[in-house]
Structure formats: C-alpha cells, structure tokens
Scaffold this motif. Structure first.
Motif, PDB file in Angstrom:
ATOM      1  N   THR A   1       0.821  -1.217   0.000  1.00 24.42           N
ATOM      2  CA  THR A   1       0.000   0.000   0.000  1.00 24.42           C
ATOM      3  C   THR A   1       0.854   1.266   0.000  1.00 24.42           C
ATOM      4  O   THR A   1       0.344   2.348  -0.264  1.00 24.42           O
ATOM      5  CB  THR A   1      -0.916   0.042   1.233  1.00 24.42           C
ATOM      6  N   HIS A   2       2.134   1.125   0.345  1.00 22.04           N
ATOM      7  CA  HIS A   2       3.074   2.247   0.427  1.00 22.04           C
ATOM      8  C   HIS A   2       2.757   3.206   1.574  1.00 22.04           C
ATOM      9  O   HIS A   2       3.166   4.361   1.556  1.00 22.04           O
ATOM     10  CB  HIS A   2       3.166   3.000  -0.907  1.00 22.04           C
ATOM     11  N   LEU A   3       2.030   2.717   2.570  1.00 21.85           N
ATOM     12  CA  LEU A   3       1.835   3.481   3.802  1.00 21.85           C
ATOM     13  C   LEU A   3       3.199   3.769   4.423  1.00 21.85           C
ATOM     14  O   LEU A   3       4.098   2.918   4.412  1.00 21.85           O
ATOM     15  CB  LEU A   3       0.984   2.658   4.780  1.00 21.85           C
ATOM     16  N   GLY A   4       3.367   4.986   4.966  1.00 19.84           N
ATOM     17  CA  GLY A   4       4.656   5.328   5.548  1.00 19.84           C
ATOM     18  C   GLY A   4       4.528   6.248   6.743  1.00 19.84           C
ATOM     19  O   GLY A   4       3.449   6.778   7.039  1.00 19.84           O
ATOM     20  N   VAL A   5       5.640   6.425   7.438  1.00 18.75           N
ATOM     21  CA  VAL A   5       5.694   7.370   8.553  1.00 18.75           C
ATOM     22  C   VAL A   5       6.894   8.291   8.374  1.00 18.75           C
ATOM     23  O   VAL A   5       7.894   7.930   7.749  1.00 18.75           O
ATOM     24  CB  VAL A   5       5.785   6.671   9.928  1.00 18.75           C
ATOM     25  N   SER A   6       6.758   9.483   8.946  1.00 18.91           N
ATOM     26  CA  SER A   6       7.798  10.500   8.871  1.00 18.91           C
ATOM     27  C   SER A   6       8.127  10.949  10.285  1.00 18.91           C
ATOM     28  O   SER A   6       7.247  11.000  11.144  1.00 18.91           O
ATOM     29  CB  SER A   6       7.280  11.682   8.043  1.00 18.91           C
ATOM     30  N   VAL A   7       9.395  11.276  10.537  1.00 21.45           N
ATOM     31  CA  VAL A   7       9.817  11.736  11.865  1.00 21.45           C
ATOM     32  C   VAL A   7      10.811  12.884  11.701  1.00 21.45           C
ATOM     33  O   VAL A   7      11.662  12.869  10.811  1.00 21.45           O
ATOM     34  CB  VAL A   7      10.490  10.611  12.684  1.00 21.45           C
ATOM     35  N   ALA A   8      10.705  13.871  12.579  1.00 21.40           N
ATOM     36  CA  ALA A   8      11.681  14.955  12.644  1.00 21.40           C
ATOM     37  C   ALA A   8      11.959  15.268  14.108  1.00 21.40           C
ATOM     38  O   ALA A   8      11.084  15.106  14.965  1.00 21.40           O
ATOM     39  CB  ALA A   8      11.163  16.197  11.925  1.00 21.40           C
ATOM     40  N   THR A   9      13.178  15.713  14.398  1.00 19.28           N
ATOM     41  CA  THR A   9      13.521  16.184  15.742  1.00 19.28           C
ATOM     42  C   THR A   9      14.093  17.590  15.621  1.00 19.28           C
ATOM     43  O   THR A   9      14.823  17.883  14.676  1.00 19.28           O
ATOM     44  CB  THR A   9      14.567  15.289  16.428  1.00 19.28           C
ATOM     45  N   ASP A  10      13.749  18.440  16.593  1.00 14.44           N
ATOM     46  CA  ASP A  10      14.243  19.814  16.541  1.00 14.44           C
ATOM     47  C   ASP A  10      14.289  20.430  17.931  1.00 14.44           C
ATOM     48  O   ASP A  10      13.549  20.024  18.827  1.00 14.44           O
ATOM     49  CB  ASP A  10      13.347  20.687  15.646  1.00 14.44           C
ATOM     50  N   CYS A  11      15.138  21.434  18.072  1.00 16.63           N
ATOM     51  CA  CYS A  11      15.135  22.318  19.233  1.00 16.63           C
ATOM     52  C   CYS A  11      16.167  23.421  19.006  1.00 16.63           C
ATOM     53  O   CYS A  11      17.289  23.132  18.588  1.00 16.63           O
ATOM     54  CB  CYS A  11      15.471  21.586  20.529  1.00 16.63           C
ATOM     55  N   ASN A  12      15.787  24.645  19.284  1.00 16.89           N
ATOM     56  CA  ASN A  12      16.722  25.765  19.303  1.00 16.89           C
ATOM     57  C   ASN A  12      16.877  26.186  20.762  1.00 16.89           C
ATOM     58  O   ASN A  12      15.993  26.837  21.328  1.00 16.89           O
ATOM     59  CB  ASN A  12      16.196  26.922  18.441  1.00 16.89           C
ATOM     60  N   GLY A  13      17.995  25.793  21.381  1.00 20.82           N
ATOM     61  CA  GLY A  13      18.219  26.079  22.793  1.00 20.82           C
ATOM     62  C   GLY A  13      18.311  27.568  23.089  1.00 20.82           C
ATOM     63  O   GLY A  13      17.990  28.008  24.201  1.00 20.82           O
ATOM     64  N   ARG A  14      18.746  28.361  22.102  1.00 22.16           N
ATOM     65  CA  ARG A  14      18.812  29.811  22.324  1.00 22.16           C
ATOM     66  C   ARG A  14      17.410  30.385  22.507  1.00 22.16           C
ATOM     67  O   ARG A  14      17.180  31.222  23.384  1.00 22.16           O
ATOM     68  CB  ARG A  14      19.539  30.506  21.158  1.00 22.16           C
ATOM     69  N   PHE A  15      16.467  29.937  21.679  1.00 23.86           N
ATOM     70  CA  PHE A  15      15.084  30.387  21.856  1.00 23.86           C
ATOM     71  C   PHE A  15      14.570  29.999  23.247  1.00 23.86           C
ATOM     72  O   PHE A  15      13.871  30.773  23.901  1.00 23.86           O
ATOM     73  CB  PHE A  15      14.177  29.764  20.792  1.00 23.86           C
ATOM     74  N   ALA A  16      14.903  28.775  23.694  1.00 23.68           N
ATOM     75  CA  ALA A  16      14.428  28.312  24.998  1.00 23.68           C
ATOM     76  C   ALA A  16      15.060  29.101  26.139  1.00 23.68           C
ATOM     77  O   ALA A  16      14.450  29.277  27.195  1.00 23.68           O
ATOM     78  CB  ALA A  16      14.698  26.816  25.159  1.00 23.68           C
ATOM     79  N   LYS A  17      16.306  29.572  25.945  1.00 31.28           N
ATOM     80  CA  LYS A  17      16.931  30.409  26.971  1.00 31.28           C
ATOM     81  C   LYS A  17      16.210  31.764  27.060  1.00 31.28           C
ATOM     82  O   LYS A  17      15.973  32.285  28.152  1.00 31.28           O
ATOM     83  CB  LYS A  17      18.409  30.613  26.627  1.00 31.28           C
ATOM     84  N   LEU A  18      15.846  32.319  25.923  1.00 28.34           N
ATOM     85  CA  LEU A  18      15.169  33.619  25.904  1.00 28.34           C
ATOM     86  C   LEU A  18      13.763  33.528  26.496  1.00 28.34           C
ATOM     87  O   LEU A  18      13.313  34.439  27.184  1.00 28.34           O
ATOM     88  CB  LEU A  18      15.094  34.165  24.482  1.00 28.34           C
ATOM     89  N   ASP A  19      13.076  32.428  26.234  1.00 33.36           N
ATOM     90  CA  ASP A  19      11.722  32.219  26.746  1.00 33.36           C
ATOM     91  C   ASP A  19      11.428  30.727  26.687  1.00 33.36           C
ATOM     92  O   ASP A  19      11.078  30.203  25.629  1.00 33.36           O
ATOM     93  CB  ASP A  19      10.711  32.999  25.897  1.00 33.36           C
ATOM     94  N   PRO A  20      11.606  30.012  27.800  1.00 30.17           N
ATOM     95  CA  PRO A  20      11.469  28.549  27.750  1.00 30.17           C
ATOM     96  C   PRO A  20      10.078  28.067  27.355  1.00 30.17           C
ATOM     97  O   PRO A  20       9.946  27.013  26.733  1.00 30.17           O
ATOM     98  CB  PRO A  20      11.859  28.093  29.156  1.00 30.17           C
ATOM     99  N   TYR A  21       9.044  28.822  27.706  1.00 23.13           N
ATOM    100  CA  TYR A  21       7.676  28.444  27.310  1.00 23.13           C
ATOM    101  C   TYR A  21       7.561  28.481  25.787  1.00 23.13           C
ATOM    102  O   TYR A  21       7.180  27.497  25.144  1.00 23.13           O
ATOM    103  CB  TYR A  21       6.675  29.400  27.954  1.00 23.13           C
ATOM    104  N   ALA A  22       7.926  29.624  25.201  1.00 22.11           N
ATOM    105  CA  ALA A  22       7.857  29.755  23.742  1.00 22.11           C
ATOM    106  C   ALA A  22       8.907  28.884  23.057  1.00 22.11           C
ATOM    107  O   ALA A  22       8.662  28.327  21.981  1.00 22.11           O
ATOM    108  CB  ALA A  22       8.055  31.217  23.339  1.00 22.11           C
ATOM    109  N   GLY A  23      10.087  28.746  23.676  1.00 14.97           N
ATOM    110  CA  GLY A  23      11.158  27.956  23.074  1.00 14.97           C
ATOM    111  C   GLY A  23      10.773  26.505  22.889  1.00 14.97           C
ATOM    112  O   GLY A  23      11.074  25.884  21.862  1.00 14.97           O
ATOM    113  N   ALA A  24      10.097  25.921  23.890  1.00  8.21           N
ATOM    114  CA  ALA A  24       9.639  24.527  23.765  1.00  8.21           C
ATOM    115  C   ALA A  24       8.595  24.416  22.659  1.00  8.21           C
ATOM    116  O   ALA A  24       8.581  23.450  21.881  1.00  8.21           O
ATOM    117  CB  ALA A  24       9.074  24.037  25.091  1.00  8.21           C
ATOM    118  N   GLN A  25       7.718  25.415  22.572  1.00  8.42           N
ATOM    119  CA  GLN A  25       6.706  25.387  21.518  1.00  8.42           C
ATOM    120  C   GLN A  25       7.339  25.545  20.139  1.00  8.42           C
ATOM    121  O   GLN A  25       6.909  24.899  19.176  1.00  8.42           O
ATOM    122  CB  GLN A  25       5.674  26.492  21.764  1.00  8.42           C
TER     123      GLN A  25
END
Length: 747
Positions: free
Chosen positions: A465-489
């Motif tokens: 059927t060619h069903l598939g899954v996709s995955v990505a990982t990300d984080c900008n630690g500088r954004f999280a330092k400036l505002d951890p609430y917004a940085g996590a989002q």
C-alpha cells in the motif's frame, strides 16, 4: 558474611554507604520506614539506582503529569500505549501501529564517547523491541561545544562513530537528527537517540509480570562489571570542573549480540510464548524485576545466583546494579518454556529461568538460597520520592529579553548581505553535516524514502500500500533560553512543520527534555515553563505526547547547558510515493513563500554567528498558523515539487540548501528590507516550488486556509540570485557550506 534480610533485621545499626550511592538522608530513612528495618546491601543497591533522578523522575514528575491532560486521540486513531510504557504506540491505520521514543545518553557519552553513544542507540532500540515492534530506523539529535574546542574534537568523532557503528551493525537506517554547537555544551555534550518501530495491533506487548507460577526468563548477553551504577547514577550528578563526581564504568555495547536478540525476540513474539517483557537498560536487573512485578500481579521470586555472568567475582549488589547491554527479561507460561529455550538456542542467545511470578505482593531475590531482597516492588519502581523543587523566574531574565538583537548593526549593501549569507552557510550550525551523516547507513533495509539532508526522515511501512511514517527532531536552545515556554513550543512546531513539508500528517510527540541541575531554581523554572509550553501547544495542535525522557544535571560547575527540550514529531503518509522532497527538483518552477515574515532576529543564527549575541524575545509562536500551514502542505501533496521549512538561517538558508543539494539555482525578488526578508527566523513559514500552470492551485489552497502566499521567484541557472541585491554562484556557495566540518575535524 552475606547481608541477608534476617541479618538486616538483627543488625539494625550497621553503617551503610547510602550517601555514596546518591541517596539523601531522608530518602534512606524512608527506605527504612518502608521495610521496617534497615535495607540489605542488595536492597540498598536497588533503591539507590531506581530512586536516582534518571530512573525515578523525582524532580520532574510533578511537571510531567500535565501531559496526561492532552487528548489521546489522533487524526488516525487512538494511542495504543502511552506514557509509562517503554515507548508510546500510535495507530497509523491499515492495522499497523508505530512505536517511537527519544532518550538521552549524555553523561556516559562525555566520559566514553564511543560506547556512551553506541549503548544509547542500543538501549532505545530495545525499548522499541520490548513493545512488540520491529525496529526500522534511528535518529540522533546531538549537541556539542564550540567546533574549534579541543574537547569537542575529543568527543564528537567518538560519539558519531558510536552512533554509526552500532546502528550500522544492527542494519538500521539513520534517517535524521541534528548536530548543534554552542559554548554551553562544552564539557556536557547531549547525545539523544530516537528509534522507530513497526508492529501490527495484535503484536503489542507490555511490561508486566502476570500469571502465578509463570517463569521469569533472562536472556541475551551475560552480566558483567561494565556499567555498574551506569547511567542511573552518572546521569543524576552535576559535572564539576574535573569531570563527573561519580564515574561508574560506561556500558560496553555489542551490536551483533543485539541483532541476534532482536531477531530472537521477534520470533518469540510470533510463537506466542511471551506473556510479558522488559528490556534491561538503566538500573539493569533492579529495574526489570521491580517494574515487571509492580505492573503485573505484584509478586516475583528470583534466584540471583542463576544469572549468567561474564565476571564470576561480581557481588549480588553489583549484579543488581550492572547495566550490561543486550539483555531482556520475559515472563513465560511453564508450558511454553521448552519452546522459548529452543528458539533462543536457535539464535545462539543464552537464556535461563531465574524465577517465577507470585501473588505475595513482594519482590523476593535469593542468593544461593539466602533471601537478600524482600521488598514491595512498587516502592522500588513507582513510589520513589517526588520533589516539589522550588523554582522562580530568574532575576536576569528581564534584562536578557530587553537586549534585543533587532538593535544590532546589520548589513545594508548587496555586498554585505552576500558576505553574510556565505558566513552563515559556513557556520557550524548551518553548514553541511555530511561529515557526520556519511558515517551512517541511511538506506539499509530498502524502505528509506527521505533522509538527511531532507527536512524529515521517512520510512515505508507497507510495501504493497506504500503506507509510511515521517519523523523529525528539533530544538533551538537559544530560543528556549530567551523564553522557555515559547522555546519549547518553537521546537515542537519546527518538527511539526518539517514532517508536514515532507507530505505527512503530524500525529504524535516524543520529547527529550535536557536541562541543568534541578537544584537550581532558575533551571527548574525553565523546565516548568518548557513543560507548560509543550502541553499547551499539544492541546491546541491536537497531538498527544506518547512518552519521552528527562535528562537533568547537564551542568558543568555553575554553567548549565542552554535549556534544550528536543521534540520529535511523528507523522503518517498514506502513500510514500507522493512524498515531497526538500530540494529543488527542476528548472523553470515557481517559488512560493507561505506564511508571514516579521522582523524577528533575536536568538537567530545571524545574531549568534555574526555578533555572538543572545538576547531579546524569540520568534512569535502562532499555533493556529502552524496548523493551517500543515493543512495546506497536506492538500498540495503531489502538486508541489518541493517544500522546505523556514527556520534556522531563515529564507536565505532554505533557498541555499534547496539549491545546493539539487544543483539547481534560483532567482528571487523580495519586497521590503532584504536583510529582514532573508535572515528573519519567523515561524509558520515554508517555501514550495510548483509548475507555472499549477501556481493558482497552490494559491487557492493557501487562501482557503488563510495562509499568506507570495510568488517570489523561479528555479533555474547555476547561482542563487536576489534581484537587485546580490548573486552567488552555487559552486561558491557549496564550497563554503561543505568545507567547515572537514576542515575542523579532518576530511
């Protein structure tokens, strides 16, 4: 004399090394209250590793509870297993489920880079296997100190070799990850490892020991002295200037043994001879026995002297604390033991019967007939200390946020903008990562659809059927330092966007929350804010957190790492043949910019690379806009020829990467300040390319979903041209982009 339960009862005042094992005075007293006596040496060993920060989540539990408030439904179906299991399991349709999880192996990888990273991969693979799934892919979000630092040159090659060596030997494709450099990771690199597994719904297995009289089978590698205390203690301590305060030996991995263990375990599942299963990772036998017992009928009796050893001199305490790799524990009905042993023998995997399930409500462990452990298993595995660590917004946070990068000197002429682009594409965080990723096999097994340098990794699940899954990982630690609430989002929405640009529908989240010492009120505020941000974003986006990992004490002396809440997003695509690549595909296609560009430069790569600056507020988070953008990208799958998210480095980096990877240039015309248009890192944006006769279709979809859209140029030629501003030949651009890591680390 052997320290048995009866000896402990008769000798209540014996001094014990509870502090050396990482326990606090009140924790040791609590153990005595639970048992009504002092613990034996073996019991003390079990409690010390299971109540460690790494295993018990004692500082983070109060904040993680809110993830349970997120609806457990996805656009495809229910979550089949979630937080509290070895890994989350998501229904992806057609009778298939996918399990995925990301975990940390940070401190061991600093002490012994190769084995620390290798065994991090091995451990997360066994977590996925324990759910009943076949592991199908891995990813590796990595963080290092400055690229030019001596210690980065010590740890980076070993960590990359460990990730590649273990994954390649297992025959698992490495389909994505990150390599980020920042001064705060010097002396405390982050090695996060993710694994994805596939199973049919009926193949789901859980970690529980049920059925009185069922046998407890230990199988896999023999138990050795490597990793005694291991990650459970090592990851629960702050590094001091001379290295970690405690240095238990790092586990040693054997990927060929793990490959046998995987195939053996999958055959055991197919044969229907496994009633419950648990991998042996952090805390080793202490964890496996107590967690299986507490999640089942509540009782288990084991004979520790039956455990096969590589080192006959190990004491009972050392056997219980050893984190030797490539081991699993299964609960098997008595009538199935012979078949279980026969399958293990077929795969040349050693297996022994070490005990049975009971209804006593106690975990009892003997050593040559003498009882050395007699504890309520839940008190070991699930009822450890819970801390309400004090936290407060740091007194420096306001000043940090007031120091906005938007006020910094910026390039104004075409020549200056051109030089800025070349400097950024060659910077450690934005440069070509092939020096790393070429050490990984990305295509083994033949089901890899997208991998580095694409925005996300994608795997085909079903060949028909060619069903598939996709995955990505990300984080900008500088954004999280400036505002951890917004940085996590922002970490969440970047992964979400990366999955969407590939053509998949985002379904679920796993996280790896890397922070400094929980005993620091500033750090705990960052952690609390990041958790709150993730929960709120997941509720609004409608995607559950399936599980994850918390890694604390990532701190050298008084210097904590940037708060680094790495977020992995998994998505589903009905037909991988319709996926959207990230790089340009042909000349004479129109380039469309989706989303709104604002003057958002604080925390950006431009501020970091050009000015060494960190201050201001991170880009605005607009979750509704992210959701609308993902809907557009899903609608136009099969129509757009390429799609690339805009994040680190902004539009300039996205255009450069799309062109350099494909060898197809582009010419764009920008409205407004070209510097802001090129280097702003506003979120909820992507570029797509499409044939000229299909532009109207993309514009129509964007307008229907309320997503701003602008045609900014076309593909073609052998240069990146910004009309009226500058042009850069792709050859020059690629030379700058590809030279950085080989020059620093050796070709």
């Amino acid at each position: 004399m052997l320290d048995t339960v009866s000896v402990a009862s008769d000798d209540p005042d014996r001094e014990q090394p509870w502090a050396e094992l990482g326990l606090k005075a009140d924790e040791y007293q609590r153990i005595r209250e639970i048992l009504g006596r002092r613990p034996t040496g073996a019991e003390l060993a079990m409690y010390s590793v299971m109540w460690s920060e790494h295993c018990s989540y004692k500082s983070s539990k109060v904040h993680l509870k809110q993830f349970g408030e997120i609806p457990q439904e996805t656009p495809v179906g229910k979550m089949l297993a979630g937080i509290g299991e070895n890994a989350g399991v998501i229904d992806i349709g057609q009778g298939y489920a996918v399990t995925f999880k990301v975990e940390s192996h940070n401190h061991p990888s600093y002490v012994e880079p190769y084995q620390g990273a290798a065994t991090g991969v091995g451990g997360i693979v066994r977590d996925i296997l324990a759910m009943g799934a076949r592991p199908v892919a891995v990813m590796d979000p990595l963080r290092f100190g400055p690229l030019e630092a001596d210690d980065t040159h010590r740890v980076l090659p070993g960590i990359v070799a460990g990730v590649g060596g273990y994954g390649n030997c297992l025959g698992l494709p490495n389909i994505g990850g990150e390599a980020v450099f920042d001064e705060t990771y010097l002396g405390n690199p982050l090695v996060n490892a993710l694994c994805v597994g596939v199973l049919k719904h009926e193949d789901l297995h859980l970690a529980k020991a049920s059925g009185t009289g069922n046998r407890v089978m230990l199988y896999g590698a023999r138990t050795g002295g490597d990793g005694i205390g291991g990650v459970s203690v090592l990851a629960s301590e702050t590094f001091d200037a001379d290295g970690p305060a405690k240095r238990p030996s790092v586990q040693v991995g054997d990927p060929f043994m793990e490959k046998l263990l995987i195939e053996c375990t999958l055959e055991l599942f197919r044969a229907g001879v496994v009633a419950g299963i648990q991998d042996l990772g952090g805390a080793g036998l202490s964890c496996a026995t107590s967690e299986l017992a507490s999640a089942g009928d509540g009782g288990m009796r084991c004979e520790l002297d039956r455990v096969p050893l590589r080192d006959s001199t190990l004491s009972p305490e050392e056997i219980l604390m050893s984190e030797s790799q490539e081991r699993m524990m299964a609960v098997v009905e008595p009538g199935d033991v012979a078949e279980f042993l026969a399958i293990c023998a077929k795969w040349d995997v050693e297996a022994v019967d070490i005990g049975e399930v009971t209804t006593t409500g106690r975990l009892e462990i003997t050593w040559h007939g003498e009882t050395i452990v007699d504890v309520p298993p839940r008190t070991v595995a699930h009822e450890g200390p819970v801390y309400q660590r004090p936290f407060a917004r740091p007194d420096w946070q306001d000043a940090l946020q007031a120091d906005a990068a938007e006020a910094l000197p910026r390039p104004t002429t075409g020549a200056e903008l051109r030089d800025t682009l070349l400097k950024l594409v060659a910077s450690p965080n934005l440069c070509d990562k092939s020096w790393i990723t070429d050490q990984y096999d990305r295509y083994v097994l033949g089901n890899t659809v997208l991998a580095q340098p694409a925005d996300s990794g994608m795997i085909r699940v079903d060949e028909e059927t060619h069903l598939g899954v996709s995955v990505a990982t990300d984080c900008n630690g500088r954004f999280a330092k400036l505002d951890p609430y917004a940085g996590a989002q922002l970490a969440l929405v970047e992964s979400y966007r990366n999955v969407a640009t590939g053509g998949a529908r985002p379904l679920a989240v796993s996280d790896c929350l890397n922070f400094g010492s929980p005993e620091d009120t500033d750090v705990m505020w960052q952690f609390a804010e990041a958790c709150r941000g993730l929960k709120d974003a997941c509720v609004e986006l409608g995607i559950p957190v399936t599980g994850g990992n918390v890694s604390l004490y990532n701190q050298t002396g008084e210097t904590a790492i940037l708060p680094t809440p790495v977020v992995a997003v998994l998505g589903v695509i009905d037909d991988v043949r319709r996926r959207t690549p990230s790089s340009f595909q042909a000349a004479d296609e129109r380039i469309l910019l989706l989303g709104t560009t604002r003057e958002e430069l604080s925390g950006s790569e431009w501020a970091h690379v050009v000015h060494g600056h960190l201050g201001g507020l991170p880009p605005q988070v607009d979750l509704a806009a992210e959701r609308r953008l993902a809907q557009v990208l899903a609608d136009v799958v099969g129509i757009v020829k390429s799609a690339h998210d805009l994040s680190d480095g902004g539009l300039a980096q996205a255009l450069a990467e799309s062109a350099m990877v494909s060898g197809i240039g582009a010419t764009v015309t920008l409205d407004g300040d070209p510097f802001v248009q090129l280097f702003s890192e506003s979120a909820a944006r992507a570029i797509v390319t499409v044939r000229a006769d299909q532009v109207a279709e993309i514009v129509g979809s964007a307008e229907a979903h309320g997503v701003p859209v602008a045609e900014i140029g076309a593909t073609g030629g052998d240069a990146l041209v910004v009309e009226g501003v500058f042009d850069v030949p792709l050859e020059e651009l690629r030379a700058a982009w590809t030279a950085t890591l080989p020059a620093a680390l050796g070709a």
